[in-house]
Design a protein around this motif. Sequence first.
Motif, PDB file in Angstrom:
ATOM      1  N   GLU A   3      42.239  17.713  51.786  1.00 38.78           N
ATOM      2  CA  GLU A   3      41.770  18.396  50.042  1.00 38.78           C
ATOM      3  C   GLU A   3      42.577  19.794  50.156  1.00 38.78           C
ATOM      4  OE1 GLU A   3      38.571  19.767  47.131  1.00 38.78           O
ATOM      5  OE2 GLU A   3      37.956  18.477  49.147  1.00 38.78           O
ATOM      6  N   SER A   4      42.342  20.524  51.412  1.00 39.61           N
ATOM      7  CA  SER A   4      42.670  21.853  51.151  1.00 39.61           C
ATOM      8  C   SER A   4      44.130  21.908  51.490  1.00 39.61           C
ATOM      9  CB  SER A   4      42.052  22.648  52.322  1.00 39.61           C
ATOM     10  OG  SER A   4      42.238  22.138  53.537  1.00 39.61           O
ATOM     11  N   ASN A   5      44.882  20.988  51.928  1.00 37.69           N
ATOM     12  CA  ASN A   5      46.360  21.001  52.295  1.00 37.69           C
ATOM     13  C   ASN A   5      47.004  20.487  51.149  1.00 37.69           C
ATOM     14  OD1 ASN A   5      45.941  22.340  54.758  1.00 37.69           O
ATOM     15  ND2 ASN A   5      45.835  20.466  55.950  1.00 37.69           N
ATOM     16  N   PHE A   6      46.600  19.719  50.360  1.00 40.39           N
ATOM     17  CA  PHE A   6      47.292  19.051  49.216  1.00 40.39           C
ATOM     18  C   PHE A   6      47.542  19.949  48.027  1.00 40.39           C
ATOM     19  CE2 PHE A   6      48.366  16.299  45.658  1.00 40.39           C
ATOM     20  CZ  PHE A   6      49.495  15.729  45.913  1.00 40.39           C
ATOM     21  N   ILE A   7      48.590  20.738  47.805  1.00 40.08           N
ATOM     22  CA  ILE A   7      48.710  21.342  46.600  1.00 40.08           C
ATOM     23  C   ILE A   7      49.638  20.848  45.682  1.00 40.08           C
ATOM     24  CG2 ILE A   7      49.417  23.704  45.594  1.00 40.08           C
ATOM     25  CD1 ILE A   7      46.726  23.441  47.086  1.00 40.08           C
ATOM     26  N   ASP A   8      49.796  20.440  44.402  1.00 38.53           N
ATOM     27  CA  ASP A   8      50.760  19.934  43.772  1.00 38.53           C
ATOM     28  C   ASP A   8      51.002  20.666  42.485  1.00 38.53           C
ATOM     29  OD1 ASP A   8      48.416  19.736  42.095  1.00 38.53           O
ATOM     30  OD2 ASP A   8      48.639  17.353  41.892  1.00 38.53           O
ATOM     31  N   TYR A   9      50.739  22.119  42.481  1.00 40.20           N
ATOM     32  CA  TYR A   9      50.981  22.824  41.267  1.00 40.20           C
ATOM     33  C   TYR A   9      51.004  24.239  41.882  1.00 40.20           C
ATOM     34  CZ  TYR A   9      50.428  25.141  36.883  1.00 40.20           C
ATOM     35  OH  TYR A   9      50.568  26.165  35.934  1.00 40.20           O
ATOM     36  N   VAL A  10      52.039  24.887  41.582  1.00 34.58           N
ATOM     37  CA  VAL A  10      52.136  26.404  41.692  1.00 34.58           C
ATOM     38  C   VAL A  10      52.914  27.138  40.882  1.00 34.58           C
ATOM     39  CG1 VAL A  10      52.486  25.937  44.455  1.00 34.58           C
ATOM     40  CG2 VAL A  10      54.289  26.049  43.178  1.00 34.58           C
ATOM     41  N   LYS A  11      52.677  28.452  40.574  1.00 35.07           N
ATOM     42  CA  LYS A  11      53.171  29.124  39.471  1.00 35.07           C
ATOM     43  C   LYS A  11      53.602  30.493  40.091  1.00 35.07           C
ATOM     44  CE  LYS A  11      52.568  31.241  35.016  1.00 35.07           C
ATOM     45  NZ  LYS A  11      51.518  31.433  33.818  1.00 35.07           N
ATOM     46  N   PHE A  12      55.115  30.940  40.097  1.00 38.39           N
ATOM     47  CA  PHE A  12      55.361  32.181  40.800  1.00 38.39           C
ATOM     48  C   PHE A  12      56.436  32.832  39.787  1.00 38.39           C
ATOM     49  CE2 PHE A  12      57.975  28.779  42.323  1.00 38.39           C
ATOM     50  CZ  PHE A  12      59.196  29.190  42.258  1.00 38.39           C
ATOM     51  N   CYS A  13      56.726  34.047  39.919  1.00 39.95           N
ATOM     52  CA  CYS A  13      57.667  34.740  39.449  1.00 39.95           C
ATOM     53  C   CYS A  13      59.076  34.662  40.189  1.00 39.95           C
ATOM     54  CB  CYS A  13      57.267  36.181  39.380  1.00 39.95           C
ATOM     55  SG  CYS A  13      58.661  37.375  38.371  1.00 39.95           S
ATOM     56  N   SER A  14      59.954  34.222  39.514  1.00 42.51           N
ATOM     57  CA  SER A  14      61.291  34.109  40.295  1.00 42.51           C
ATOM     58  C   SER A  14      62.299  35.429  39.833  1.00 42.51           C
ATOM     59  CB  SER A  14      61.783  32.809  40.142  1.00 42.51           C
ATOM     60  OG  SER A  14      63.110  32.697  40.659  1.00 42.51           O
ATOM     61  N   ARG A  15      62.818  35.984  40.814  1.00 41.64           N
ATOM     62  CA  ARG A  15      63.809  37.113  40.423  1.00 41.64           C
ATOM     63  C   ARG A  15      65.041  37.074  41.086  1.00 41.64           C
ATOM     64  NH1 ARG A  15      61.279  43.134  40.603  1.00 41.64           N
ATOM     65  NH2 ARG A  15      62.543  43.161  42.702  1.00 41.64           N
ATOM     66  N   SER A  16      65.908  36.760  40.749  1.00 34.62           N
ATOM     67  CA  SER A  16      67.371  36.839  41.344  1.00 34.62           C
ATOM     68  C   SER A  16      67.910  38.052  41.479  1.00 34.62           C
ATOM     69  CB  SER A  16      68.145  35.821  40.579  1.00 34.62           C
ATOM     70  OG  SER A  16      68.613  36.430  39.317  1.00 34.62           O
ATOM     71  N   GLY A  17      68.841  38.135  42.404  1.00 32.21           N
ATOM     72  CA  GLY A  17      69.357  39.387  42.696  1.00 32.21           C
ATOM     73  C   GLY A  17      70.144  40.015  41.652  1.00 32.21           C
ATOM     74  N   ALA A  18      70.543  41.311  41.658  1.00 31.53           N
ATOM     75  CA  ALA A  18      71.561  42.013  40.451  1.00 31.53           C
ATOM     76  C   ALA A  18      72.702  41.996  41.179  1.00 31.53           C
ATOM     77  CB  ALA A  18      70.921  43.346  40.196  1.00 31.53           C
TER      78      ALA A  18
END
Length: 331
Positions: A3-18
Motif C-alpha cells: 500500500e505504501s509503495n503504490f502511488i497513482d497520482y502526483v502533482k508538481f510544478c514543472s519549469r523548463s529552462g529559459a
Amino acid sequence: MAESNFIDYVKFCSRSGAGGAGSVHFRREKHVPKGGPDGGDGGRGGHIILRGNAQLWTLLHLKYKKHVIAEDGKGGEGGRRKGRDGKDVVLEVPLGTVAKDAETGEVRFEITEDGQEVILTPGGRGGLGNDHFKTSTNQAPHFAQPGEPGIEEWIILELKLLADVGLVGFPNAGKSTLLSSISAAKPEIGDYPFTTLVPNLGVIPYRDGKSFVMADIPGIIEGASEGRGLGLRFLRHIERNSILLFMIPADADSISGQYKILFGELQKYNPELLDKKRLLAITKSDMLDEELMEQMKSEIPKDLPSVFISSVTGYNLDRLKDMLWQAINMP
C-alpha cells in the motif's frame, strides 16, 4: 504491491529552462580594422521530458518532487559560437501514465510504450546573435535577441494500469484470492471488507508459454461513482483493461442484483466502459452442488458468458483462463 509503495497520482510544478541570449559581438583581429558582427546564438533552455519505463508500476519516485526545474540555456559568444543548451530533465514513468494540465484538467498525452519520450514542458528558444541581423544598410547591428523565457506550469500525472483483464466486484468477492491462485502475485487476503486498498497486478501463465495480465482493483460498493468507498478513486484503472471480469460470490443474495449494481456504477463513472467485453465468474462455488448451480443459472443474463469457479479448490479455473484467453484474442 504494498500500500505504501503504490502511488497513482502526483502533482508538481514543472519549469523548463529559459533560452540563452544571443551575443552582440564584433570580430576583432589584428590587421582587420573593421571586422563585422559575429555574435553567436543562445542555447535552448532544457525540456521537461516524460519517458516510459516498463519496469515501473508506481509513481512513488515522483511523490515528493514538488518542483521539477530544467537548466537555462547559455548565452552565445563571439566568433559565432553558440551557447550550450540547458540540460533536459527526464522523468521515467510507468506505462499508462496520463499527463494533465492541473488548472484546466486537459489531457496532454499518455505514455503507453517502453522508451517512449514526450516533451512535457518545452524549454525556451535561444536568442539569435547579431550576426543574423547584418544587412547592406546595417552592417554593424548593435543588438541581438534575448532568449525566450521558460514555461512554469502545474502538472498532474495519473497512472492507469495497463492490463488484459480487470476484476470487478464488491469487497470480499474473492478477487484477490483468484489472483493469488492463478498467478505469482501475493495480494493481501482477509475476511473483512476492503482488504485490497491498492490495485494489484498479476501475470497469468497460459498454455504453450503464453500469458496475460490481470488487475485486481479495490472493491466497488453501491454509490462508488458518487464518491462512496474506495472504488471511485481506482475505477480509472479498468479503463485500460481489454476484458472486465465481474466476480460475484455464490452466497450473494441476488447474483443478478449485484451484477446490475456493479454494471450501473461503471455506467455512471464512464459509459465507454460498457463497450468492453464482459464475463461473469460465480466465486466460492465449492459450496454448491450441480442442482444449485443449475438453479442459479436462471438468474444470470443470457448474453453474459459465465462460469462457476472456486479459487480454493481450483474448480473450473482452467476453464476460466480458456474463456479469458479466447475473449482477449477475439476480434
